[in-house]
Design an enzyme around this catalytic site. Structure first.
Site, PDB file in Angstrom:
ATOM      1  N   LYS A   9       0.840  -1.201   0.000  1.00  0.00           N
ATOM      2  CA  LYS A   9       0.000   0.000   0.000  1.00  0.00           C
ATOM      3  C   LYS A   9       0.883   1.261   0.000  1.00  0.00           C
ATOM      4  O   LYS A   9       2.097   1.168   0.218  1.00  0.00           O
ATOM      5  CB  LYS A   9      -0.913  -0.047   1.225  1.00  0.00           C
ATOM      6  CG  LYS A   9      -1.934  -1.194   1.189  1.00  0.00           C
ATOM      7  CD  LYS A   9      -2.780  -1.194   2.451  1.00  0.00           C
ATOM      8  CE  LYS A   9      -3.799  -2.312   2.449  1.00  0.00           C
ATOM      9  NZ  LYS A   9      -4.616  -2.307   3.684  1.00  0.00           N
ATOM     10  N   TYR A  49     -12.127  -2.864  -3.192  1.00  0.00           N
ATOM     11  CA  TYR A  49     -12.673  -2.937  -1.829  1.00  0.00           C
ATOM     12  C   TYR A  49     -14.199  -2.936  -1.806  1.00  0.00           C
ATOM     13  O   TYR A  49     -14.788  -2.582  -0.783  1.00  0.00           O
ATOM     14  CB  TYR A  49     -12.124  -1.784  -0.989  1.00  0.00           C
ATOM     15  CG  TYR A  49     -10.701  -2.012  -0.507  1.00  0.00           C
ATOM     16  CD1 TYR A  49     -10.376  -3.091   0.319  1.00  0.00           C
ATOM     17  CD2 TYR A  49      -9.676  -1.138  -0.864  1.00  0.00           C
ATOM     18  CE1 TYR A  49      -9.071  -3.305   0.757  1.00  0.00           C
ATOM     19  CE2 TYR A  49      -8.368  -1.342  -0.423  1.00  0.00           C
ATOM     20  CZ  TYR A  49      -8.082  -2.434   0.399  1.00  0.00           C
ATOM     21  OH  TYR A  49      -6.794  -2.640   0.846  1.00  0.00           O
ATOM     22  N   ASN A 112      -1.726  -0.065   7.357  1.00  0.00           N
ATOM     23  CA  ASN A 112      -1.214  -1.401   7.697  1.00  0.00           C
ATOM     24  C   ASN A 112      -0.381  -2.041   6.575  1.00  0.00           C
ATOM     25  O   ASN A 112      -0.231  -3.254   6.497  1.00  0.00           O
ATOM     26  CB  ASN A 112      -2.334  -2.311   8.194  1.00  0.00           C
ATOM     27  CG  ASN A 112      -3.391  -2.581   7.145  1.00  0.00           C
ATOM     28  OD1 ASN A 112      -3.256  -2.127   6.009  1.00  0.00           O
ATOM     29  ND2 ASN A 112      -4.405  -3.335   7.497  1.00  0.00           N
ATOM     30  N   HIS A 115      -1.657  -5.470   1.493  1.00  0.00           N
ATOM     31  CA  HIS A 115      -2.894  -6.232   1.283  1.00  0.00           C
ATOM     32  C   HIS A 115      -2.541  -7.607   0.743  1.00  0.00           C
ATOM     33  O   HIS A 115      -1.633  -7.734  -0.085  1.00  0.00           O
ATOM     34  CB  HIS A 115      -3.790  -5.523   0.253  1.00  0.00           C
ATOM     35  CG  HIS A 115      -4.883  -6.407  -0.268  1.00  0.00           C
ATOM     36  ND1 HIS A 115      -6.075  -6.568   0.387  1.00  0.00           N
ATOM     37  CD2 HIS A 115      -4.944  -7.220  -1.365  1.00  0.00           C
ATOM     38  CE1 HIS A 115      -6.822  -7.448  -0.284  1.00  0.00           C
ATOM     39  NE2 HIS A 115      -6.163  -7.842  -1.354  1.00  0.00           N
ATOM     40  N   GLU A 126      -9.205 -10.735  -7.704  1.00  0.00           N
ATOM     41  CA  GLU A 126      -8.294  -9.595  -7.573  1.00  0.00           C
ATOM     42  C   GLU A 126      -7.207  -9.619  -8.652  1.00  0.00           C
ATOM     43  O   GLU A 126      -6.861  -8.571  -9.206  1.00  0.00           O
ATOM     44  CB  GLU A 126      -7.692  -9.571  -6.163  1.00  0.00           C
ATOM     45  CG  GLU A 126      -8.766  -9.249  -5.117  1.00  0.00           C
ATOM     46  CD  GLU A 126      -8.282  -9.299  -3.676  1.00  0.00           C
ATOM     47  OE1 GLU A 126      -7.138  -9.750  -3.431  1.00  0.00           O
ATOM     48  OE2 GLU A 126      -9.056  -8.893  -2.783  1.00  0.00           O
TER      49      GLU A 126
END
Ligand code: UDP
Length: 149
Positions: A9, A49, A112, A115, A126
């Protein structure tokens, strides 16, 4: 052989953790079959998402994913989906075990770092969303006999 979608990310890229993260997957024995640095469109982030679009953090999450480049990857290997999730650690870095990527490098759930697909079916969706078929490379790893019985 199983495949999973992994994304470093924007915070992971900005914090110069690309090499560290790619190194962990390589050293584990997984095979990199696709990788690109890209700035994510709002449309792609919302699609990625979409299962979370009723959550209060959804719009902030989409904005964050689009705020700076990410590294999108496809990794291949035996049980790569579930093993990657273990290597990544719990969603909230406070709960993530030491030794996991989020446990070692993260301090907040909205930052965080990484992913990883949560199931084989999700991984298929995905990978198709982020990569064209020709961007995913089939290659023979000569190390295979030293990794697999
Ligand atoms: N997230 C957040 N706030 C929360 C829960 C999740 O910002 O309270 C973000 C976080 O970046 C997380 C992402 O939404 O990684 C997707 O959430 P999910 O529950 O799918 O967790 P993951 O599969 O990434 O561990």
């Amino acid at each position: 052989m199983e495949r999973t979608f992994i994304m470093i990310k924007p915070d992971g890229v900005q914090r110069q953790l690309i090499g560290e993260i790619v190194g962990r997957f390589e050293k584990k024995g997984f095979k990199l079959v696709a990788m690109k640095v890209m700035t994510v469109s709002q449309e792609l982030a919302e699609k990625h998402y979409e299962a979370l679009n009723d959550k209060p953090f959804f719009s902030g999450l989409v904005k964050f994913i689009c705020s700076s480049p990410v590294v999108a990857m496809v990794w291949e290997g035996d049980s790569v989906v579930s093993t990657s999730r273990q290597m990544i650690g719990a969603t909230d870095p406070h709960a993530a075990a030491p030794g996991t990527i989020r446990g070692d490098y993260g301090v907040s759930v909205g930052r965080n770092i990484i992913h990883g697909s949560d199931a084989i079916e999700t991984a298929k969706r995905e990978i198709a969303l982020w990569f064209k078929e020709e961007e995913v490379n089939e290659w023979h790893a000569t190390l295979n006999p030293w990794l697999y019985e």
